[in-house]
Scaffold this active site. Sequence first.
Site, short mmCIF file in Angstrom:
data_model
loop_
_atom_site.label_atom_id
_atom_site.label_comp_id
_atom_site.label_asym_id
_atom_site.label_seq_id
_atom_site.Cartn_x
_atom_site.Cartn_y
_atom_site.Cartn_z
N SER A 196 2.67 -3.37 -3.58
CA SER A 196 1.24 -3.53 -3.88
C SER A 196 0.42 -3.91 -2.65
CB SER A 196 1.06 -4.59 -4.97
OG SER A 196 1.74 -4.24 -6.14
N HIS A 242 -1.61 -8.89 -2.42
CA HIS A 242 -2.72 -7.95 -2.61
C HIS A 242 -3.87 -8.24 -1.64
CE1 HIS A 242 -1.46 -6.90 -7.02
NE2 HIS A 242 -0.46 -6.81 -6.16
#
Length: 292
Positions: A196, A242
């Site tokens: 991610s 993230h």
Amino acid sequence: MAQDEAAAEAHVLPRCYRHADQETGVSCSRCGRPICPQCMIDASVGFHCPECVRGATAARPAQAPTTRFGGRLTGDGALVTKILVGINLVVFLLAGYLDKSLANQWELYSYVSPSGTGYGVAAGPDQWYRLLTATFLHTAPLHVGSNMLALWWMGPTLERVLGRVRYLALYLVSGLAGSALVYLVAGSAVASLGASGAIFGVFGATAVLYRVARQPLGPVIALIVFNLVITFSVPQVDWRAHIGGLVAGVLTGIGMMYAPRANRNLVQAGTVVVMLAVVVAIVLVESARLTG
């Protein structure tokens, strides 16, 4: 009412002659056809479309055409994305079904005991490989499926305009930066994995691309905001990876896409080196803090 409709039509951007779903405000400086970011090829004046470049290359075979940001123009503009997706899927099968011990060996794991003994990344440089291997590791089908779908959706556009080497460098730097932020925030007790961070880096760089190409930023910003809402709403989603990947993708994208043409390769390489240096500095600082 008629005047309003006429005004609205006047503000509609033309669509790329090769990608009818892409609006664009940029035209080929040679033939005048509208071209989207995927079709923009850097020229001495403005940008050329692929057909004009192929015609010029046939006339001057000694000059290799490049993408808008200096990458080599290739036939398959999604090769690196396909390879990255393939590696992630293979690692998922290996760690999820064939040898589950790989998850423990490759995840971003770090722990410091009450006595001050470090394990995983905190144990020292021989464990720092986890910062990279964790970005290719998934243990749940939904996790790997959603990440690879996002990469397949967003990656090829960025790969075509940056070129393979620059795109791969941005992807890896973003993944490492996401891992580094995870370690910095929770280095004394952390177990994290997934691509991610690298994919958020692709999101961030795509926003920079839209800004440079004067494309509407609304869709990509909405995508980033939507994924950030999920990041902070769904339990067990590591927001640190993230955010770290997103920031690294934006900064690396700025360095690559705003580099002056005269020193483009130097500035782009320097951007990657600086980002890697920041990652190493973060790991060194956190390791020193944890182990004294």
